[in-house]
Design an enzyme around this catalytic site. Structure first.
Site, PDB file in Angstrom:
ATOM      1  N   ARG A 108       0.963  -1.224   0.070  1.00 26.92           N
ATOM      2  CA  ARG A 108      -0.045  -0.498   0.414  1.00 26.92           C
ATOM      3  C   ARG A 108       0.702   1.305  -0.048  1.00 26.92           C
ATOM      4  O   ARG A 108       1.441   1.286   1.039  1.00 26.92           O
ATOM      5  CB  ARG A 108      -1.170   0.302   1.646  1.00 26.92           C
ATOM      6  N   HIS A 135      -7.137   1.024  -6.539  1.00 28.44           N
ATOM      7  CA  HIS A 135      -7.401   0.193  -5.797  1.00 28.44           C
ATOM      8  C   HIS A 135      -8.520  -1.127  -5.725  1.00 28.44           C
ATOM      9  O   HIS A 135      -9.341  -1.804  -5.946  1.00 28.44           O
ATOM     10  CB  HIS A 135      -8.133   0.180  -4.317  1.00 28.44           C
ATOM     11  N   GLN A 138     -10.008  -3.498  -3.980  1.00 27.13           N
ATOM     12  CA  GLN A 138     -11.707  -3.352  -3.300  1.00 27.13           C
ATOM     13  C   GLN A 138     -12.442  -3.516  -4.555  1.00 27.13           C
ATOM     14  O   GLN A 138     -13.519  -3.996  -4.366  1.00 27.13           O
ATOM     15  CB  GLN A 138     -11.485  -1.873  -2.908  1.00 27.13           C
ATOM     16  N   ASP A 229     -17.444   6.897  -1.688  1.00 29.09           N
ATOM     17  CA  ASP A 229     -15.969   7.225  -1.248  1.00 29.09           C
ATOM     18  C   ASP A 229     -15.449   8.360  -0.295  1.00 29.09           C
ATOM     19  O   ASP A 229     -16.858   8.995  -0.550  1.00 29.09           O
ATOM     20  CB  ASP A 229     -15.537   6.577  -2.224  1.00 29.09           C
ATOM     21  N   CYS A 273     -16.451   1.445   0.013  1.00 29.83           N
ATOM     22  CA  CYS A 273     -15.196   0.645   0.559  1.00 29.83           C
ATOM     23  C   CYS A 273     -14.806   1.023   1.935  1.00 29.83           C
ATOM     24  O   CYS A 273     -13.747  -0.606   2.967  1.00 29.83           O
ATOM     25  CB  CYS A 273     -13.713   0.822  -0.253  1.00 29.83           C
ATOM     26  N   ARG A 301     -13.223  -8.895   0.212  1.00 29.01           N
ATOM     27  CA  ARG A 301     -12.569  -8.267   0.241  1.00 29.01           C
ATOM     28  C   ARG A 301     -11.083 -10.113   0.724  1.00 29.01           C
ATOM     29  O   ARG A 301     -10.061  -9.918  -0.119  1.00 29.01           O
ATOM     30  CB  ARG A 301     -11.663  -7.281   1.208  1.00 29.01           C
TER      31      ARG A 301
HETATM   32  N1   CP Z   1     -11.471  -0.431   1.572  1.00 33.13           N
HETATM   33  C1   CP Z   1     -10.324  -0.605   2.532  1.00 33.13           C
HETATM   34  O1   CP Z   1      -8.754  -0.472   1.573  1.00 33.13           O
HETATM   35  O2   CP Z   1     -10.095  -0.391   4.163  1.00 33.13           O
HETATM   36  P1   CP Z   1      -8.518  -0.330   5.284  1.00 33.13           P
HETATM   37  O3   CP Z   1      -8.154   1.559   4.360  1.00 33.13           O
HETATM   38  O4   CP Z   1      -9.242  -0.447   5.810  1.00 33.13           O
HETATM   39  O5   CP Z   1      -7.252  -0.784   4.145  1.00 33.13           O
HETATM   40  N1  NVA Z   2      -9.945   6.338  -1.242  1.00 35.06           N
HETATM   41  C1  NVA Z   2     -10.056   6.211  -0.020  1.00 35.06           C
HETATM   42  C2  NVA Z   2     -10.157   5.024  -0.175  1.00 35.06           C
HETATM   43  C3  NVA Z   2      -9.507   3.696   1.148  1.00 35.06           C
HETATM   44  C4  NVA Z   2      -9.930   2.648   1.074  1.00 35.06           C
HETATM   45  C5  NVA Z   2      -8.404   6.884  -0.127  1.00 35.06           C
HETATM   46  O1  NVA Z   2      -7.650   6.364  -0.585  1.00 35.06           O
HETATM   47  O2  NVA Z   2      -8.442   7.084   1.098  1.00 35.06           O
END
Ligand code: CP
Ligand code: NVA
Length: 317
Positions: A108, A135, A138, A229, A273, A301
């Protein structure tokens, strides 16, 4: 380092690597893993996965760690919150070390090109656990959830309301590959990136998908599901005031859900998400309603990621 185009076939950085058939294959395996988990216990036996996280996580971290354990493998979490990937040593040296020990890298990151660099230098698969641009895990879980609720991917109509961000990009690519109808509603200036739309249009030509991008919230009328989101993603805290002002009028509330449900045999599903900023991009009334499938998305997930890891490095999938 600038953009590196090449990734191995066995990476998941953006979803393009999988194609529609690859996504469907993952859904079949995920459904089997969800229905009969006992049959898949040894799939990742002896395999190690490293999880490199520059940003916070609940769902991604836990669903990967539990999923790998359920398949008999071993996942290690490496916190890159204070020292980002590539800061202590080059991404090349980093990847070349990791590939000697582990069977898969899940990362990440803030900058998508860090993932591309990792994938370029690592002989082991690299999985995007969220970047500023995409993502993909997701979106796999989201379309798997819709398939469970609605059935066919082709007749599906999904409206996304909010920021044309990483989550939107991956939903657009997944929907385009699966032949779905997507309506993306954003405030002016927050539309999805052109390059993602261009790639999605190429997928849509093969799949028959239909993608509409608009600034008009009325366009949500008659959809199977409405997705939103956060308006301020991780790493965008300095833009908070400006973003909250720009997104006024784009909150998903009961009125918007009623419009989406118009002419449908049942109310539209609500999707997010998570994490959500309750009563900012979505009201409590909507996220807590009977039509909300947000916790199904979170559970799924794990199932789709287990299927993905089995495809990338397991003995069967
Ligand atoms: N939806 C998602 O990726 O959640 P987290 O940021 O908690 O991993
Ligand atoms: N768009 C959000 C998604 C989190 C799962 C972010 O990048 O923070």
């Amino acid at each position: 380092m600038t953009m590196i185009a090449a990734t191995k076939a066995a990476d998941l950085l953006t979803l393009d690597e999988l194609g529609g058939e690859g996504v469907r294959q993952i859904f079949e395996t995920a459904a089997a893993m969800k229905a009969t988990p006992g049959e898949f216990r040894g799939v990742l036996s002896g395999k190690s996965v490293i999880m490199l996280f520059e940003k916070p996580s609940l769902r991604t971290r836990v669903s990967f760690e539990v999923g790998v354990a359920r398949l008999g493998g071993h996942a290690m979490f490496y916190d890159h919150g204070s020292v980002k990937i590539g800061e202590r040593e080059s991404v090349k040296d980093y990847a070349k070390n990791l590939e000697r020990w582990v069977d898969c890298i899940v990362a990440r990151v803030f900058k998508h090109n860090i993932l591309e660099e990792l994938a370029f230098y690592s002989s082991k698969p690299v999985v995007n656990a969220l970047s500023d641009m995409h993502h993909p895990c997701q979106a796999l879980a989201d379309f798997f959830t819709l398939r469970e609720r609605v059935g066919s991917d082709e007749s599906l109509k999904l409206a996304y309301v909010g920021d044309g961000n990483n989550v939107a990009h991956s939903l657009i690519l997944a929907g385009a590959m699966l032949g779905s109808h997507l309506t993306i509603v954003t405030p002016p200036g927050f539309e999805p990136q052109f390059d993602v739309l261009r790639r999605a249009m190429a997928h849509a030509q093969k799949s028959g998908a239909k993608i509409t991008v608009t600034n008009d919230v009325e366009a949500v009328e008659g959809h199977d599901a409405v997705y939103t989101d956060v308006w301020v993603s991780m790493g965008q805290a300095s833009q908070q005031a400006f973003r909250l002002a720009a997104f006024q009028g784009y909150q998903v509330d009961a009125e918007l859900m009623a419009l989406a449900s118009k002419g449908r045999p049942m109310p539209a599903f609500f999707m997010h998400c998570l994490p959500a900023n309750r009563n900012i991009e979505v009201t409590d009334e909507v996220i807590d309603s009977a039509s909300s499938v947000v916790y199904d998305q979170a559970e799924n997930r794990m199932h789709v990621q287990m299927a993905l890891l089995a495809k990338l490095m397991g003995q069967r999938a």
